[in-house]
Design a protein around this motif. Structure first.
Motif, PDB file in Angstrom:
ATOM      1  N   ALA A 125      -5.523 -96.627  31.572  1.00 57.53           N
ATOM      2  CA  ALA A 125      -4.496 -96.184  30.746  1.00 57.53           C
ATOM      3  C   ALA A 125      -3.124 -96.228  31.508  1.00 57.53           C
ATOM      4  CB  ALA A 125      -4.606 -95.143  29.814  1.00 57.53           C
ATOM      5  N   ASP A 126      -3.289 -95.998  32.868  1.00 57.84           N
ATOM      6  CA  ASP A 126      -2.123 -95.711  33.760  1.00 57.84           C
ATOM      7  C   ASP A 126      -1.232 -97.113  33.656  1.00 57.84           C
ATOM      8  OD1 ASP A 126      -2.343 -93.146  33.980  1.00 57.84           O
ATOM      9  OD2 ASP A 126      -3.129 -93.387  35.994  1.00 57.84           O
ATOM     10  N   TYR A 127      -2.066 -98.094  33.747  1.00 57.64           N
ATOM     11  CA  TYR A 127      -1.695 -99.484  34.249  1.00 57.64           C
ATOM     12  C   TYR A 127      -0.913 -99.930  32.820  1.00 57.64           C
ATOM     13  CZ  TYR A 127      -1.701-104.669  34.635  1.00 57.64           C
ATOM     14  OH  TYR A 127      -1.521-105.871  35.250  1.00 57.64           O
ATOM     15  N   THR A 128      -1.591 -99.672  31.652  1.00 59.76           N
ATOM     16  CA  THR A 128      -0.889-100.017  30.549  1.00 59.76           C
ATOM     17  C   THR A 128       0.416 -99.321  30.344  1.00 59.76           C
ATOM     18  OG1 THR A 128      -3.093-100.227  29.602  1.00 59.76           O
ATOM     19  CG2 THR A 128      -1.415-100.394  27.593  1.00 59.76           C
ATOM     20  N   ILE A 129       0.464 -98.211  30.286  1.00 60.07           N
ATOM     21  CA  ILE A 129       1.600 -97.301  30.333  1.00 60.07           C
ATOM     22  C   ILE A 129       2.798 -97.841  31.162  1.00 60.07           C
ATOM     23  CG2 ILE A 129       2.812 -94.857  30.236  1.00 60.07           C
ATOM     24  CD1 ILE A 129      -0.013 -93.941  29.135  1.00 60.07           C
ATOM     25  N   ASP A 130       2.316 -98.016  32.384  1.00 53.29           N
ATOM     26  CA  ASP A 130       3.321 -98.168  33.350  1.00 53.29           C
ATOM     27  C   ASP A 130       4.150 -99.864  33.040  1.00 53.29           C
ATOM     28  OD1 ASP A 130       3.110 -96.217  34.837  1.00 53.29           O
ATOM     29  OD2 ASP A 130       1.730 -97.168  36.277  1.00 53.29           O
ATOM     30  N   PHE A 131       3.158-100.540  32.427  1.00 60.05           N
ATOM     31  CA  PHE A 131       3.856-102.056  31.888  1.00 60.05           C
ATOM     32  C   PHE A 131       4.789-101.730  30.867  1.00 60.05           C
ATOM     33  CE2 PHE A 131       3.801-105.411  28.864  1.00 60.05           C
ATOM     34  CZ  PHE A 131       4.006-106.530  29.749  1.00 60.05           C
ATOM     35  N   HIS A 132       4.357-100.894  29.708  1.00 64.05           N
ATOM     36  CA  HIS A 132       5.163-100.920  28.498  1.00 64.05           C
ATOM     37  C   HIS A 132       6.461 -99.909  28.961  1.00 64.05           C
ATOM     38  CE1 HIS A 132       2.623-103.089  25.839  1.00 64.05           C
ATOM     39  NE2 HIS A 132       1.713-102.789  26.563  1.00 64.05           N
ATOM     40  N   ARG A 133       6.386 -98.998  30.005  1.00 58.60           N
ATOM     41  CA  ARG A 133       7.745 -98.357  30.546  1.00 58.60           C
ATOM     42  C   ARG A 133       8.413 -99.418  31.429  1.00 58.60           C
ATOM     43  NH1 ARG A 133       5.005 -92.722  31.795  1.00 58.60           N
ATOM     44  NH2 ARG A 133       5.083 -91.916  29.514  1.00 58.60           N
ATOM     45  N   GLY A 134       7.853-100.487  31.678  1.00 68.12           N
ATOM     46  CA  GLY A 134       8.830-101.441  32.652  1.00 68.12           C
ATOM     47  C   GLY A 134       8.647-100.785  34.164  1.00 68.12           C
ATOM     48  N   THR A 135       7.796-100.120  34.386  1.00 68.95           N
ATOM     49  CA  THR A 135       7.570 -99.654  35.730  1.00 68.95           C
ATOM     50  C   THR A 135       6.418-100.075  36.714  1.00 68.95           C
ATOM     51  OG1 THR A 135       6.239 -97.711  35.116  1.00 68.95           O
ATOM     52  CG2 THR A 135       8.915 -97.335  35.295  1.00 68.95           C
ATOM     53  N   LEU A 136       5.742-101.117  36.024  1.00 66.95           N
ATOM     54  CA  LEU A 136       4.585-101.509  36.631  1.00 66.95           C
ATOM     55  C   LEU A 136       4.756-102.522  37.892  1.00 66.95           C
ATOM     56  CD1 LEU A 136       1.386-101.792  36.609  1.00 66.95           C
ATOM     57  CD2 LEU A 136       1.792-103.994  35.148  1.00 66.95           C
ATOM     58  N   LEU A 137       5.753-103.399  37.504  1.00 67.42           N
ATOM     59  CA  LEU A 137       5.976-104.520  38.916  1.00 67.42           C
ATOM     60  C   LEU A 137       7.405-104.091  39.388  1.00 67.42           C
ATOM     61  CD1 LEU A 137       4.825-107.539  36.677  1.00 67.42           C
ATOM     62  CD2 LEU A 137       3.359-106.293  38.216  1.00 67.42           C
ATOM     63  N   GLY A 138       7.364-104.708  40.667  1.00 65.37           N
ATOM     64  CA  GLY A 138       8.638-104.762  41.589  1.00 65.37           C
ATOM     65  C   GLY A 138       9.409-105.673  41.124  1.00 65.37           C
ATOM     66  N   ALA A 139      10.586-105.657  41.573  1.00 69.25           N
ATOM     67  CA  ALA A 139      11.823-106.622  41.224  1.00 69.25           C
ATOM     68  C   ALA A 139      11.341-107.952  41.510  1.00 69.25           C
ATOM     69  CB  ALA A 139      12.960-106.068  41.760  1.00 69.25           C
ATOM     70  N   PRO A 143       9.617-108.940  25.430  1.00 67.78           N
ATOM     71  CA  PRO A 143       9.266-108.691  23.979  1.00 67.78           C
ATOM     72  C   PRO A 143       7.905-108.231  23.703  1.00 67.78           C
ATOM     73  CG  PRO A 143       9.619-111.195  24.460  1.00 67.78           C
ATOM     74  CD  PRO A 143       9.685-110.320  25.574  1.00 67.78           C
ATOM     75  N   LEU A 144       7.256-108.307  24.925  1.00 64.41           N
ATOM     76  CA  LEU A 144       5.725-107.850  24.608  1.00 64.41           C
ATOM     77  C   LEU A 144       5.636-106.155  25.087  1.00 64.41           C
ATOM     78  CD1 LEU A 144       3.912-110.424  26.702  1.00 64.41           C
ATOM     79  CD2 LEU A 144       3.433-109.900  24.636  1.00 64.41           C
ATOM     80  N   ARG A 145       7.075-105.693  25.661  1.00 67.85           N
ATOM     81  CA  ARG A 145       6.835-104.081  25.719  1.00 67.85           C
ATOM     82  C   ARG A 145       7.023-103.291  24.529  1.00 67.85           C
ATOM     83  NH1 ARG A 145      10.215-104.747  30.490  1.00 67.85           N
ATOM     84  NH2 ARG A 145       8.857-105.399  32.312  1.00 67.85           N
ATOM     85  N   ARG A 146       6.360-102.305  24.384  1.00 69.18           N
ATOM     86  CA  ARG A 146       6.081-101.317  23.207  1.00 69.18           C
ATOM     87  C   ARG A 146       6.107 -99.909  23.708  1.00 69.18           C
ATOM     88  NH1 ARG A 146       7.259-105.094  20.915  1.00 69.18           N
ATOM     89  NH2 ARG A 146       6.363-106.121  18.972  1.00 69.18           N
ATOM     90  N   ASN A 147       7.533 -99.647  24.529  1.00 68.77           N
ATOM     91  CA  ASN A 147       7.353 -98.479  25.412  1.00 68.77           C
ATOM     92  C   ASN A 147       7.517 -97.120  23.880  1.00 68.77           C
ATOM     93  OD1 ASN A 147       7.288 -96.431  26.910  1.00 68.77           O
ATOM     94  ND2 ASN A 147       9.700 -96.808  27.581  1.00 68.77           N
ATOM     95  N   ALA A 148       6.706 -96.139  24.196  1.00 67.45           N
ATOM     96  CA  ALA A 148       6.847 -94.913  23.335  1.00 67.45           C
ATOM     97  C   ALA A 148       8.363 -94.382  23.380  1.00 67.45           C
ATOM     98  CB  ALA A 148       5.704 -93.910  23.559  1.00 67.45           C
ATOM     99  N   VAL A 149       8.753 -94.208  22.492  1.00 70.83           N
ATOM    100  CA  VAL A 149      10.519 -93.632  22.391  1.00 70.83           C
ATOM    101  C   VAL A 149      10.550 -92.284  21.941  1.00 70.83           C
ATOM    102  CG1 VAL A 149      12.062 -95.636  22.751  1.00 70.83           C
ATOM    103  CG2 VAL A 149      10.923 -95.072  20.396  1.00 70.83           C
ATOM    104  N   ALA A 150      11.348 -91.543  22.624  1.00 71.06           N
ATOM    105  CA  ALA A 150      11.400 -90.108  22.308  1.00 71.06           C
ATOM    106  C   ALA A 150      12.661 -89.865  21.308  1.00 71.06           C
ATOM    107  CB  ALA A 150      11.838 -89.253  23.286  1.00 71.06           C
ATOM    108  N   ALA A 204      14.084 -96.995  14.731  1.00 72.38           N
ATOM    109  CA  ALA A 204      13.171 -97.245  15.400  1.00 72.38           C
ATOM    110  C   ALA A 204      12.411 -98.575  14.932  1.00 72.38           C
ATOM    111  CB  ALA A 204      12.266 -96.247  16.035  1.00 72.38           C
ATOM    112  N   MET A 205      11.893 -98.638  13.689  1.00 76.34           N
ATOM    113  CA  MET A 205      11.057 -99.482  13.011  1.00 76.34           C
ATOM    114  C   MET A 205      11.968-100.861  13.165  1.00 76.34           C
ATOM    115  SD  MET A 205       9.001 -97.713  10.073  1.00 76.34           S
ATOM    116  CE  MET A 205       8.453 -98.938   9.382  1.00 76.34           C
ATOM    117  N   LYS A 206      13.251-100.675  12.638  1.00 74.16           N
ATOM    118  CA  LYS A 206      13.974-101.772  12.365  1.00 74.16           C
ATOM    119  C   LYS A 206      14.347-102.429  13.728  1.00 74.16           C
ATOM    120  CE  LYS A 206      16.830-101.219   8.459  1.00 74.16           C
ATOM    121  NZ  LYS A 206      18.018-100.545   7.946  1.00 74.16           N
ATOM    122  N   GLY A 207      14.513-101.678  14.698  1.00 77.22           N
ATOM    123  CA  GLY A 207      14.977-102.256  15.932  1.00 77.22           C
ATOM    124  C   GLY A 207      13.777-102.589  16.879  1.00 77.22           C
ATOM    125  N   SER A 208      12.530-102.970  16.412  1.00 76.67           N
ATOM    126  CA  SER A 208      11.376-103.273  17.108  1.00 76.67           C
ATOM    127  C   SER A 208      11.323-104.929  16.814  1.00 76.67           C
ATOM    128  CB  SER A 208      10.209-102.443  16.855  1.00 76.67           C
ATOM    129  OG  SER A 208       9.773-102.866  15.644  1.00 76.67           O
TER     130      SER A 208
END
Ligand code: F0G
Length: 451
Positions: free
Chosen positions: A401-415, A427-434, A445-449
């Motif tokens: 699950a860590d890999y998945t969460i890092d991907f959607h947060r945009g922190t998985l890969l280096g520049a 467009p594949l990212r679905r980060n959870a937003v506060a 949030a629904m409209k913006g996705s």
């Protein structure tokens, strides 16, 4: 009842031995190569032990309606092609196998291959394909009277072994590379009661050490060098063939790590053809991570005659293996079926994993190399649009699950890794937003996705 009709044959020098004579590390005493299980009765055309294709197909379908534990297992349902136990009553089963074959409509559309399917081995009892092999080899361990079983692992083998050992009433020892396996898998080994040692080395180092340990103590080795593991792992080939009414798909695409799984599926499809259950084999392609690609190099550099180990690096920790034990068997499956062996980058793996998630299936990173590899095979014209393709998804999405969460947060890969693929990834990212707990905020949030 004696159901046991097998012997072991060395893939190097051809030496044949009785199953019980194998050395603790499952290497040939003459040449050091690995063994393969073979069934001498099958080669005599009219031999009494040679299975009858029509009767078998009928029997295996009938067993789907049975309430017997052995029949409900997608491995032991095919037990006529698994005569490896003195008695099938010794089988240790968690009702593994019988995994779903899903259509992948979005990926099929995007890639222009209509008949694109995923055989989801992550839907096994402990969440990976290892269960099909573990039921077979653990049953042999129990029948041979071992008290301890052990494996080196990148996580899934250990999770599976610990569960099956607990069911069999055996003790289990796990050697894993410290800090380099996904938490979900480590938690399983603990949950099922294994003695778990995190070693300051990599997978290859763990397996080397364990090979030494099993020579010093009566411990049954359950890595895929154990040929009985591959007997269980060949059965998804039977399930796939059965799902296509015994017409095999044109292509099977498998991730490659220690290379036991591709070897086992090759054996399964080979046996089906040899026994006349199917007319041909699919082309079997193996995909590795670019940072852990020793088989890709071996085939490119010397046609699979020798393999130079590499130091492995990939976030797909399940296949972070630089010195794969079963490379000769896997190379054989690729070469005899006219398949390919390719590698894919970290970014390609991450994108493919998100796409499999977006199909409502999900898988762990190592499994996603199959879709990433398919894209490359399509791009080079190796797979035609009318052909049938099956991707083997080896592990469940919750394993890492860590890999998945890092991907959607945009922190998985280096520049550097993201360079040039950001537009494809975004467009594949679905980060959870506060946000504030108001209807307006949620509706916005629904409209913006993006869809
Ligand atoms: N996919 C997953 C999810 C795996 O866990 C593994 C291997 C592979 C693919 C590669 O399969 O080794 O047969 O080529 N995992 C092993 C383990 C090594 O210890 O769990 P392979």
């Amino acid at each position: 009842m004696n159901d046991n009709l097998h012997q072991l044959r060395c893939i190097g020098c051809g030496a044949q031995i009785n199953g019980a004579e194998a050395q603790p590390d499952f290497r040939c005493a003459v040449c050091g190569e690995l063994f393969e299980v073979e069934f001498p009765g099958w080669s005599q055309r009219k031999g009494p032990d040679r299975p009858n294709p029509g009767a078998l197909k009928w029997l295996w379908r009938e067993r789907r309606c049975s309430s017997e534990a052995l029949d409900q297992s997608g491995v032991w349902r095919y037990r006529e092609l698994l005569p490896i136990l003195d008695s099938f009553g010794n089988a240790v089963t968690l009702r593994e196998g019988n995994t779903p074959l899903y259509h992948l409509p979005r990926a099929a559309r995007a890639l222009g291959v209509d008949q694109l399917f995923a055989k989801h081995q992550g839907m096994n009892p402990t969440g990976s394909f290892k269960d099909t092999g573990m039921t077979a080899a653990m049953s042999v361990a129990r029948e041979r009277g071992f008290e301890w079983v052990a494996c080196a692992s990148t996580g899934n083998t250990s999770a599976s072994m610990a569960a099956y050992a607990a069911r069999a009433g055996l003790r289990s020892l796990v050697l894993i590379p410290e800090g380099k396996i996904a938490w979900g898998k480590l938690s399983q080994a603990m949950d099922y009661g294994a003695v778990t040692c995190q070693l300051k080395t990599d997978f290859d180092g763990c397996l080397k050490l364990l090979t030494q340990i099993v020579k010093e103590a009566p411990i049954y080795l359950l890595n895929s060098v154990n040929p009985y593991r591959l007997e269980g792992q060949k059965t998804p080939a039977f399930e796939i063939a059965e799902a296509f009414d015994w017409n095999v798909p044109d292509h099977l695409i498998v991730p490659g790590g220690n290379l036991g799984n591709s070897s086992a599926l090759g054996k399964g499809f080979r046996e089906l053809r040899e026994l006349g259950l199917t007319a041909r084999m699919p082309r079997i392609s193996v995909i590795q991570a670019a940072g852990a690609n020793p088989l890709v190099r071996s085939l490119a550099e010397n046609g699979g005659k020798s393999l130079e180990p590499v130091e492995a690096h990939t976030r797909a920790t399940a296949i972070r293996i630089g010195n794969p034990a079963s490379w000769r068997k896997a190379a054989r499956a690729i070469l005899e079926t006219g398949g390919w062996c390719l590698d894919v980058t970290e970014a390609e793996i991450a994108i493919a994993k998100a796409e499999i998630g977006a199909e409502g299936l999900g898988c762990e990173p190592a499994s996603a190399v199959t879709l990433a590899g398919l894209k490359k095979l399509r791009a080079k014209g190796a797979i035609a649009s009318g052909e049938t393709v099956v991707l083997v998804l080896t592990g469940h999405t919750l394993k890492d699950a860590d890999y998945t969460i890092d991907f959607h947060r945009g922190t998985l890969l280096g520049a550097e890794e993201k360079a040039g693929v950001e537009a494809e990834m975004e467009p594949l990212r679905r980060n959870a937003v506060a946000m504030e707990a108001t209807a307006e905020a949620v509706l916005a949030a629904m409209k913006g996705s993006a869809r």
